[in-house]
Write an enzyme that holds these catalytic residues in place. Structure first.
Site, PDB file in Angstrom:
ATOM      1  CD  GLU A 142      -5.857   4.206  -1.192  1.00  0.00           C
ATOM      2  OE1 GLU A 142      -5.977   4.581  -0.027  1.00  0.00           O
ATOM      3  OE2 GLU A 142      -6.775   3.649  -1.818  1.00  0.00           O
TER       4      GLU A 142
ATOM      5  CE1 TYR B 245      -3.776   2.457   0.996  1.00  0.00           C
ATOM      6  CE2 TYR B 245      -2.009   3.499   2.245  1.00  0.00           C
ATOM      7  CZ  TYR B 245      -3.273   3.540   1.694  1.00  0.00           C
ATOM      8  OH  TYR B 245      -4.035   4.677   1.829  1.00  0.00           O
TER       9      TYR B 245
END
Length: 375
Positions: free
Chosen positions: A186, A98
């Site tokens: 993101e 992530y």
């Protein structure tokens, strides 16, 4: 403004951030042609703005063209506002990470976050395994410094060529984040493929609405809204949310609206829509009521408390709207604040009862929506 995945990946491609080979299609596109460009096996990803697409069945894998066509049809039919699918090659995944950049409002800084676990909700990681979240606070005047980017990549355990790729990806992300006045950028997951390459498998970019005056590349289209009414309201700059209840709610202010919403549910009613009647909209009663009527409510409930937004101006607007639109549903009002006495005269002049208590107004609206006389 939140971008669709394909839009963010377009920015990635322009910036040199690797993404899977993909093709954007709509309901009329020949899936076979798209798959011919992407290859098999492939991933079909609904281009919607809701979170949790995988859990909702809006991301599907296919190994053959027949399977891809079948799953594309299923995805398109599962949701009213799915207009496009992104078909991508299926990656051979070694690891998932992530990686994100966001704002830290407490420190007035930019925050880089990374995790050894990708493809899951970062909130769950933070809650269950906070030690797995890597954080770097970035001074907005100094920008992302080389040692900070290296700290993140060391934290992810990347080595060799993957480490170098990670540095480049983070640097390019930071450039996009600043250039597009983002609140969040993101990559989840950032995939380390079996050939050693880092690839942005999914992407999310949210642009700060306050910068819309200089971010002209992306504009809101019908694709961003669940209904035609929400889109029409957006074009008129009137905040509007559509639900599936029976009471059309024209309300001023978030706090009062939340209270009214809760009261409606408490008394057994349901909200058909919320329309913000306060702020700059308090002089736009005709447009506001016209939008509210389009959702075909059984009753319209108007609740406001204004100081700068004058009650008498609102009441006159409502009178004008009723004369012009001739609504065939009952209207309940509790309009208070500056010019309230004059507002009461105006409302009585068009046959409405000006109520003074929010709870009483809600109870009356709920009874009327249920078919009662509400006397």
């Amino acid at each position: 403004m939140k971008l669709f995945e394909y839009q963010t990946k377009e920015l990635f491609v322009e910036s040199g951030i690797p993404v899977p080979k993909g093709k954007l299609v709509d309901r009329d596109t020949d899936i076979n042609t798209a798959i011919g460009e992407v290859g098999l096996p492939c991933v079909l990803k609904a281009q919607v703005l809701q979170a949790g697409r995988g859990k909702a069945g809006l991301i599907q894998f296919a190994s053959t063209k027949d399977e891809a066509r079948e799953k594309a049809t299923k995805i398109f039919s599962s949701h009213t506002n799915i207009r496009r699918l992104l078909i991508e090659e299926k990656l051979n995944i070694e690891k998932e990470f992530y990686l994100a950049i966001t704002i830290n409002p407490v420190l007035s800084s930019i925050l880089v976050m990374a995790s050894l676990e990708g493809g899951v909700d970062v909130e769950d990681i933070a809650k269950k395994s906070p030690e797995k979240i890597i954080k770097e606070e970035i001074d907005i005047f100094k920008g992302l410094l080389p040692f900070q980017a290296r700290n993140v990549m060391f934290g992810l355990g990347l080595k060799g060529n993957a480490f170098k790729q990670g540095l480049k990806i983070l640097s390019k992300m930071f450039d996009i984040f600043c250039r597009y006045d983002a609140e969040l950028l993101e990559i989840n997951p950032l995939v380390l493929a079996s050939d050693g390459k880092l690839i942005a498998a999914d992407a999310k970019l949210i642009i700060d609405d306050n910068s819309s005056f200089r971010q002209k590349r992306f504009t809101l289209t019908r694709d961003y809204f669940e209904s035609d009414i929400e889109y029409e309201a957006s074009e008129k700059s009137i905040p509007y949310l559509q639900f599936d209840g029976t009471i059309g709610l024209m309300c001023a202010g978030a706090g009062l609206t939340n209270t009214v919403y809760d009261l409606i549910n408490y008394y057994g009613g349901s909200v058909a829509n919320y329309l913000e009647f306060g702020g700059p909209n308090y002089t736009r009663a005709v447009q506001a009521m016209e939008l509210t009527l389009k959702n075909k409510p059984k009753v319209i409930l108007i609740v406001t408390f204004g100081t700068i937004a004058r009650a008498d101006v609102m009441a006159q607007g409502i009178a004008d709207a009723i004369r012009k639109l001739k609504p065939n549903v009952p209207i309940v009002t509790a309009i208070r604040g500056t010019g309230e006495e004059e507002a009461d005269k105006i409302l009585r002049g068009i046959g409405l009862e000006p109520l003074k208590d929010t709870e009483s107004a809600v109870k009356k609206a709920v009874e009327l929506a249920a078919g009662g006389s509400a006397k």
